[in-house]
Motif scaffolding. Structure first.
Motif, mmCIF file in Angstrom:
data_model
loop_
_atom_site.group_PDB
_atom_site.id
_atom_site.type_symbol
_atom_site.label_atom_id
_atom_site.label_comp_id
_atom_site.label_asym_id
_atom_site.label_seq_id
_atom_site.Cartn_x
_atom_site.Cartn_y
_atom_site.Cartn_z
ATOM 1 N N SER A 5 57.666 50.397 25.529
ATOM 2 C CA SER A 5 57.447 48.809 24.230
ATOM 3 C C SER A 5 58.813 48.843 23.836
ATOM 4 O O SER A 5 59.268 47.635 23.495
ATOM 5 N N GLU A 58 56.244 40.077 19.335
ATOM 6 C CA GLU A 58 55.545 41.193 19.775
ATOM 7 C C GLU A 58 55.157 42.650 19.048
ATOM 8 O O GLU A 58 54.490 43.220 19.106
ATOM 9 N N ASP A 59 56.122 42.538 18.212
ATOM 10 C CA ASP A 59 56.392 43.911 17.331
ATOM 11 C C ASP A 59 55.685 44.185 16.196
ATOM 12 O O ASP A 59 55.416 45.350 15.173
#
Length: 122
Positions: free
Chosen positions: A63, A89-90
């Motif tokens: 990811s 999404e981090d």
């Protein structure tokens, strides 16, 4: 007192960058492999990256591969995580820890830091 202290988190827009620091006190990082982990609310903790493996290679989760870079400055007793092209999404609390750095995952052993929050949002 041996401890790890993270810093460098904050609020950043998507596409932006942050550099996290993991400073050790009370012991010398030279002798340890260090890993970065993250945990978002409601999600399991994820190993993000580690270095210091016996063959000198670094591990990155799929990811973050190509966007994050782990490095160290032994003179400053500090390990860094450079995070580029950040995505929503981090967003998570990021922690560093002493690890066994395997080729495909980071195994936390020993010391943990208290965490630093990274929020990626416009």
């Amino acid at each position: 007192q041996e401890q790890l202290v993270e810093s460098g988190g904050g609020l950043v827009q998507p596409g932006g960058s942050l550099r996290l620091s993991c400073a050790a006190s009370g012991f010398t990082l030279n002798y340890y492999a260090i890993g970065w982990f993250r945990q978002a609310p409601g999600k399991e903790r994820e190993g993000v990256s580690c270095e210091g493996s016996s063959d000198g290679s670094a591990y990155y989760a799929d990811s973050v591969k190509g966007r994050f870079t782990i490095s160290r400055d032994n003179a400053k007793n500090t390990v860094y995580l450079q995070m580029n092209s950040l995505k929503p999404e981090d967003t998570a609390a990021y922690y560093c820890a002493t690890v066994i750095c395997h080729s495909d995952y980071a195994e936390a052993v020993g010391y943990w830091g208290q965490g630093t929050q990274v929020t990626v949002s416009s």
